[in-house]
Write a protein that holds these residues in place. Structure first.
Motif, PDB file in Angstrom:
ATOM      1  N   VAL A 171       0.868  -1.186   0.000  1.00 47.94           N
ATOM      2  CA  VAL A 171       0.000   0.000   0.000  1.00 47.94           C
ATOM      3  C   VAL A 171       0.901   1.231   0.000  1.00 47.94           C
ATOM      4  O   VAL A 171       1.834   1.313   0.810  1.00 47.94           O
ATOM      5  CB  VAL A 171      -0.930   0.032   1.235  1.00 47.94           C
ATOM      6  CG1 VAL A 171      -1.722   1.336   1.276  1.00 47.94           C
ATOM      7  CG2 VAL A 171      -1.866  -1.164   1.235  1.00 47.94           C
ATOM      8  N   ASP A 193      -3.438  -2.734 -10.901  1.00 52.72           N
ATOM      9  CA  ASP A 193      -4.580  -3.323 -10.208  1.00 52.72           C
ATOM     10  C   ASP A 193      -4.159  -4.227  -9.052  1.00 52.72           C
ATOM     11  O   ASP A 193      -4.964  -5.004  -8.534  1.00 52.72           O
ATOM     12  CB  ASP A 193      -5.458  -4.106 -11.195  1.00 52.72           C
ATOM     13  CG  ASP A 193      -4.696  -5.250 -11.870  1.00 52.72           C
ATOM     14  OD1 ASP A 193      -3.467  -5.317 -11.695  1.00 52.72           O
ATOM     15  OD2 ASP A 193      -5.339  -6.055 -12.574  1.00 52.72           O
ATOM     16  N   ASP A 196      -2.618  -0.740  -3.837  1.00 54.84           N
ATOM     17  CA  ASP A 196      -3.496   0.375  -3.449  1.00 54.84           C
ATOM     18  C   ASP A 196      -2.672   1.632  -3.230  1.00 54.84           C
ATOM     19  O   ASP A 196      -1.599   1.581  -2.614  1.00 54.84           O
ATOM     20  CB  ASP A 196      -4.261   0.040  -2.159  1.00 54.84           C
ATOM     21  CG  ASP A 196      -5.364  -0.990  -2.397  1.00 54.84           C
ATOM     22  OD1 ASP A 196      -6.195  -0.758  -3.287  1.00 54.84           O
ATOM     23  OD2 ASP A 196      -5.375  -2.017  -1.687  1.00 54.84           O
ATOM     24  N   LEU A 198      -3.167   5.439  -1.602  1.00 52.37           N
ATOM     25  CA  LEU A 198      -4.062   6.220  -0.755  1.00 52.37           C
ATOM     26  C   LEU A 198      -3.561   7.649  -0.614  1.00 52.37           C
ATOM     27  O   LEU A 198      -2.361   7.884  -0.480  1.00 52.37           O
ATOM     28  CB  LEU A 198      -4.177   5.591   0.635  1.00 52.37           C
ATOM     29  CG  LEU A 198      -4.587   4.114   0.698  1.00 52.37           C
ATOM     30  CD1 LEU A 198      -4.616   3.646   2.146  1.00 52.37           C
ATOM     31  CD2 LEU A 198      -5.942   3.892   0.036  1.00 52.37           C
TER      32      LEU A 198
END
Length: 249
Positions: A171, A193, A196, A198
């Motif tokens: 992440v 894909d 992640d 953020l």
């Protein structure tokens, strides 16, 4: 405070500057005063841009600490962004130290401690690189390898690929337009894909709301708790006291 004509008087008396700093800084004081004016039907600011300049120039020139000034008239995200803005001002006079990056890393670390409990994840100094240790990222929580950065680059994308091969879920937490930049780099590496990305401010804001049970009045307390933990992490992992956030008494 008596309003003076700053267009011809550029020197700010020491006692006046000291009083303003004691109350939380010029922008915080001005925000409170403008709010009082608005309550009484005065739809104008207390100071013109020309009158504000000496205060702000002085603040920027001597900014040596980061202060928690929670403004209830602003969004929670804006209040968190203000901490990073102050870190950027300190960084401008910090001899090359990346205060924003260090603050972002330790804010996320403090937030994680609030979620999983202090002592359950390892914290490291901002300057300690992953490649010099066996770390999989800035934070390793269960099967997640979390990377906190203000400038995602190709080396980080390769690190995310390594995480995936090790069976971890990478992440990336970053800020502003770099969310898009990280997404583009991941897409180019055919990892778009699988990782992640953020936005750091949204990440922190959502957590504060959640732990405050969406009570606006409780958000200041929750954010102060995160900052208290943040200061403890800074004391443990860093040598520069300028990274600490001064909290209200």
């Amino acid at each position: 405070m008596k309003k003076q004509n700053r267009s011809t008087e550029t020197e700010i008396p020491d006692e006046e500057r000291s009083a303003i700093e004691h109350l939380g800084g010029f922008e915080h004081v001005e925000s409170m005063v403008n709010g009082i004016l608005k309550q009484h039907g005065f739809l104008r600011r207390m100071f013109t841009e020309q009158e504000r300049a000496p205060f702000l120039d002085g603040d920027n020139a001597v900014r040596t600490e980061i202060v928690f000034n929670f403004d209830t008239g602003k969004s929670l995200r804006a209040n968190i962004a203000d901490l990073l803005r102050q870190a950027h001002e300190v960084q401008a006079h910090g001899g090359g130290t990346n205060y924003v990056g260090a603050m972002l890393q330790h804010l996320v670390g403090a937030k994680l401690d609030l979620v999983v409990g202090a002592g359950k994840i390892a914290h490291h100094g901002f300057s300690v690189a992953d490649h010099s240790t066996d770390r999989k990222g800035d934070f390793h929580v269960e099967s997640v390898a979390m990377h906190v950065t203000t400038h995602p680059g190709e080396a980080l994308i390769r690190k995310c690929g390594d995480n995936l091969r090790d069976g971890l879920k990478p992440v990336i937490v970053t800020i502003g337009e770099n969310v898009t930049a990280a997404a583009v780099l991941l897409k180019n590496a055919e990892l778009g894909d699988r990782v992640d990305v953020l936005d750091a401010l949204q990440f922190l804001t959502a957590n504060v709301f959640e732990h405050s049970k969406f009570s606006a009045a409780q958000c200041k307390v929750t954010l102060a708790n995160i900052l208290t933990r943040y200061n403890a992490i800074v004391s443990e992992c860093e040598t520069d006291p300028s990274l600490r956030v001064r909290l209200p008494d």
